[in-house]
Write a protein that holds these residues in place. Structure first.
Motif, PDB file in Angstrom:
ATOM      1  N   SER A   1     -48.676  -5.651   6.538  1.00 41.10           N
ATOM      2  CA  SER A   1     -48.437  -6.083   5.164  1.00 41.10           C
ATOM      3  C   SER A   1     -47.753  -4.978   4.354  1.00 41.10           C
ATOM      4  O   SER A   1     -46.834  -5.251   3.574  1.00 41.10           O
ATOM      5  CB  SER A   1     -49.763  -6.474   4.516  1.00 41.10           C
ATOM      6  N   ALA A   2     -48.174  -3.744   4.544  1.00 43.61           N
ATOM      7  CA  ALA A   2     -47.552  -2.618   3.839  1.00 43.61           C
ATOM      8  C   ALA A   2     -46.091  -2.438   4.269  1.00 43.61           C
ATOM      9  O   ALA A   2     -45.214  -2.208   3.429  1.00 43.61           O
ATOM     10  CB  ALA A   2     -48.343  -1.343   4.100  1.00 43.61           C
ATOM     11  N   LYS A   3     -45.837  -2.558   5.553  1.00 38.63           N
ATOM     12  CA  LYS A   3     -44.456  -2.451   6.058  1.00 38.63           C
ATOM     13  C   LYS A   3     -43.602  -3.587   5.510  1.00 38.63           C
ATOM     14  O   LYS A   3     -42.428  -3.403   5.189  1.00 38.63           O
ATOM     15  CB  LYS A   3     -44.427  -2.489   7.589  1.00 38.63           C
ATOM     16  N   LEU A   4     -44.188  -4.764   5.406  1.00 40.74           N
ATOM     17  CA  LEU A   4     -43.479  -5.920   4.876  1.00 40.74           C
ATOM     18  C   LEU A   4     -43.106  -5.698   3.414  1.00 40.74           C
ATOM     19  O   LEU A   4     -41.996  -6.038   2.992  1.00 40.74           O
ATOM     20  CB  LEU A   4     -44.341  -7.173   5.037  1.00 40.74           C
ATOM     21  N   ASP A   5     -44.012  -5.110   2.644  1.00 37.10           N
ATOM     22  CA  ASP A   5     -43.710  -4.790   1.247  1.00 37.10           C
ATOM     23  C   ASP A   5     -42.556  -3.798   1.145  1.00 37.10           C
ATOM     24  O   ASP A   5     -41.684  -3.918   0.290  1.00 37.10           O
ATOM     25  CB  ASP A   5     -44.944  -4.236   0.542  1.00 37.10           C
ATOM     26  N   THR A   6     -42.532  -2.825   2.042  1.00 42.45           N
ATOM     27  CA  THR A   6     -41.439  -1.860   2.073  1.00 42.45           C
ATOM     28  C   THR A   6     -40.127  -2.553   2.410  1.00 42.45           C
ATOM     29  O   THR A   6     -39.091  -2.285   1.797  1.00 42.45           O
ATOM     30  CB  THR A   6     -41.722  -0.750   3.112  1.00 42.45           C
ATOM     31  N   LEU A   7     -40.171  -3.455   3.356  1.00 42.88           N
ATOM     32  CA  LEU A   7     -38.980  -4.203   3.747  1.00 42.88           C
ATOM     33  C   LEU A   7     -38.458  -5.049   2.589  1.00 42.88           C
ATOM     34  O   LEU A   7     -37.253  -5.122   2.349  1.00 42.88           O
ATOM     35  CB  LEU A   7     -39.275  -5.073   4.970  1.00 42.88           C
ATOM     36  N   LYS A   8     -39.361  -5.680   1.848  1.00 44.08           N
ATOM     37  CA  LYS A   8     -38.957  -6.468   0.679  1.00 44.08           C
ATOM     38  C   LYS A   8     -38.234  -5.595  -0.339  1.00 44.08           C
ATOM     39  O   LYS A   8     -37.219  -6.001  -0.909  1.00 44.08           O
ATOM     40  CB  LYS A   8     -40.173  -7.119   0.020  1.00 44.08           C
ATOM     41  N   LEU A   9     -38.756  -4.399  -0.555  1.00 50.16           N
ATOM     42  CA  LEU A   9     -38.125  -3.468  -1.488  1.00 50.16           C
ATOM     43  C   LEU A   9     -36.734  -3.071  -1.010  1.00 50.16           C
ATOM     44  O   LEU A   9     -35.777  -3.056  -1.792  1.00 50.16           O
ATOM     45  CB  LEU A   9     -38.998  -2.230  -1.668  1.00 50.16           C
ATOM     46  N   LEU A  10     -36.601  -2.783   0.264  1.00 43.63           N
ATOM     47  CA  LEU A  10     -35.298  -2.386   0.811  1.00 43.63           C
ATOM     48  C   LEU A  10     -34.273  -3.514   0.726  1.00 43.63           C
ATOM     49  O   LEU A  10     -33.096  -3.272   0.440  1.00 43.63           O
ATOM     50  CB  LEU A  10     -35.453  -1.906   2.255  1.00 43.63           C
ATOM     51  N   VAL A  11     -34.722  -4.735   0.952  1.00 43.80           N
ATOM     52  CA  VAL A  11     -33.816  -5.889   0.840  1.00 43.80           C
ATOM     53  C   VAL A  11     -33.361  -6.050  -0.607  1.00 43.80           C
ATOM     54  O   VAL A  11     -32.187  -6.287  -0.886  1.00 43.80           O
ATOM     55  CB  VAL A  11     -34.491  -7.173   1.368  1.00 43.80           C
ATOM     56  N   ARG A  12     -34.301  -5.883  -1.540  1.00 40.21           N
ATOM     57  CA  ARG A  12     -33.955  -5.987  -2.957  1.00 40.21           C
ATOM     58  C   ARG A  12     -32.960  -4.891  -3.368  1.00 40.21           C
ATOM     59  O   ARG A  12     -31.993  -5.139  -4.086  1.00 40.21           O
ATOM     60  CB  ARG A  12     -35.230  -5.884  -3.799  1.00 40.21           C
ATOM     61  N   LEU A  13     -33.180  -3.684  -2.882  1.00 41.18           N
ATOM     62  CA  LEU A  13     -32.256  -2.587  -3.176  1.00 41.18           C
ATOM     63  C   LEU A  13     -30.881  -2.842  -2.563  1.00 41.18           C
ATOM     64  O   LEU A  13     -29.865  -2.502  -3.166  1.00 41.18           O
ATOM     65  CB  LEU A  13     -32.825  -1.258  -2.674  1.00 41.18           C
ATOM     66  N   SER A  14     -30.861  -3.429  -1.395  1.00 43.40           N
ATOM     67  CA  SER A  14     -29.585  -3.758  -0.749  1.00 43.40           C
ATOM     68  C   SER A  14     -28.789  -4.745  -1.582  1.00 43.40           C
ATOM     69  O   SER A  14     -27.573  -4.642  -1.701  1.00 43.40           O
ATOM     70  CB  SER A  14     -29.823  -4.345   0.639  1.00 43.40           C
ATOM     71  N   LYS A  15     -29.492  -5.702  -2.174  1.00 46.37           N
ATOM     72  CA  LYS A  15     -28.820  -6.673  -3.036  1.00 46.37           C
ATOM     73  C   LYS A  15     -28.319  -5.985  -4.313  1.00 46.37           C
ATOM     74  O   LYS A  15     -27.191  -6.204  -4.741  1.00 46.37           O
ATOM     75  CB  LYS A  15     -29.756  -7.811  -3.415  1.00 46.37           C
TER      76      LYS A  15
ATOM     77  N   LEU B   1     -39.129 -13.496   4.077  1.00 37.74           N
ATOM     78  CA  LEU B   1     -40.118 -12.434   3.904  1.00 37.74           C
ATOM     79  C   LEU B   1     -41.315 -12.920   3.093  1.00 37.74           C
ATOM     80  O   LEU B   1     -42.462 -12.542   3.370  1.00 37.74           O
ATOM     81  CB  LEU B   1     -39.478 -11.216   3.231  1.00 37.74           C
ATOM     82  N   TYR B   2     -41.073 -13.773   2.103  1.00 39.48           N
ATOM     83  CA  TYR B   2     -42.154 -14.341   1.311  1.00 39.48           C
ATOM     84  C   TYR B   2     -43.076 -15.186   2.199  1.00 39.48           C
ATOM     85  O   TYR B   2     -44.296 -15.079   2.117  1.00 39.48           O
ATOM     86  CB  TYR B   2     -41.577 -15.182   0.169  1.00 39.48           C
ATOM     87  N   ARG B   3     -42.490 -15.996   3.042  1.00 36.61           N
ATOM     88  CA  ARG B   3     -43.283 -16.835   3.950  1.00 36.61           C
ATOM     89  C   ARG B   3     -44.107 -15.986   4.912  1.00 36.61           C
ATOM     90  O   ARG B   3     -45.280 -16.268   5.164  1.00 36.61           O
ATOM     91  CB  ARG B   3     -42.382 -17.771   4.741  1.00 36.61           C
ATOM     92  N   ILE B   4     -43.493 -14.953   5.457  1.00 36.69           N
ATOM     93  CA  ILE B   4     -44.207 -14.064   6.375  1.00 36.69           C
ATOM     94  C   ILE B   4     -45.355 -13.384   5.636  1.00 36.69           C
ATOM     95  O   ILE B   4     -46.461 -13.239   6.164  1.00 36.69           O
ATOM     96  CB  ILE B   4     -43.251 -13.031   6.997  1.00 36.69           C
ATOM     97  N   GLY B   5     -45.106 -12.963   4.408  1.00 36.08           N
ATOM     98  CA  GLY B   5     -46.145 -12.329   3.598  1.00 36.08           C
ATOM     99  C   GLY B   5     -47.315 -13.260   3.333  1.00 36.08           C
ATOM    100  O   GLY B   5     -48.480 -12.851   3.374  1.00 36.08           O
ATOM    101  N   ARG B   6     -47.017 -14.524   3.062  1.00 39.30           N
ATOM    102  CA  ARG B   6     -48.095 -15.502   2.834  1.00 39.30           C
ATOM    103  C   ARG B   6     -48.918 -15.709   4.107  1.00 39.30           C
ATOM    104  O   ARG B   6     -50.140 -15.819   4.044  1.00 39.30           O
ATOM    105  CB  ARG B   6     -47.523 -16.821   2.352  1.00 39.30           C
ATOM    106  N   MET B   7     -48.244 -15.763   5.249  1.00 40.07           N
ATOM    107  CA  MET B   7     -48.965 -15.931   6.512  1.00 40.07           C
ATOM    108  C   MET B   7     -49.838 -14.711   6.802  1.00 40.07           C
ATOM    109  O   MET B   7     -50.997 -14.846   7.206  1.00 40.07           O
ATOM    110  CB  MET B   7     -47.983 -16.146   7.659  1.00 40.07           C
TER     111      MET B   7
END
Length: 74
Positions: A28-42, A59-65
């Motif tokens: 979950s922590a790695k997923l949060d980091t990935l979300k941040l990196l994707v947002r920064l990329s945009k 990523l949202y779906r994976i986070g919910r699961m």
């Protein structure tokens, strides 16, 4: 994403509940980091808005699961 996948597989195969929970929390922590990196990329226009939306939805779906899995463990 590879780290998230490795941690999810580790959790799926862990025998002890503590190890399983620890792996899910780490994923979950790695997923949060990935979300941040994707947002920064945009934001820096490294990826298009269309690609950002597609990745963010997944990523949202994976986070919910992952969150549901962790909730069921507790």
């Amino acid at each position: 994403m590879l780290s998230v996948l490795e941690l999810v597989l580790e959790a799926a195969t862990a025998g002890e509940p503590k190890k399983k929970e620890s792996a899910i929390v780490a994923a979950s922590a790695k997923l949060d980091t990935l979300k941040l990196l994707v947002r920064l990329s945009k934001d820096c226009k490294c990826i298009s808005h269309r690609h950002y939306q597609a990745m963010e939805t997944r990523l949202y779906r994976i986070g919910r699961m992952t969150g549901g899995w962790l909730k069921s463990m507790r």
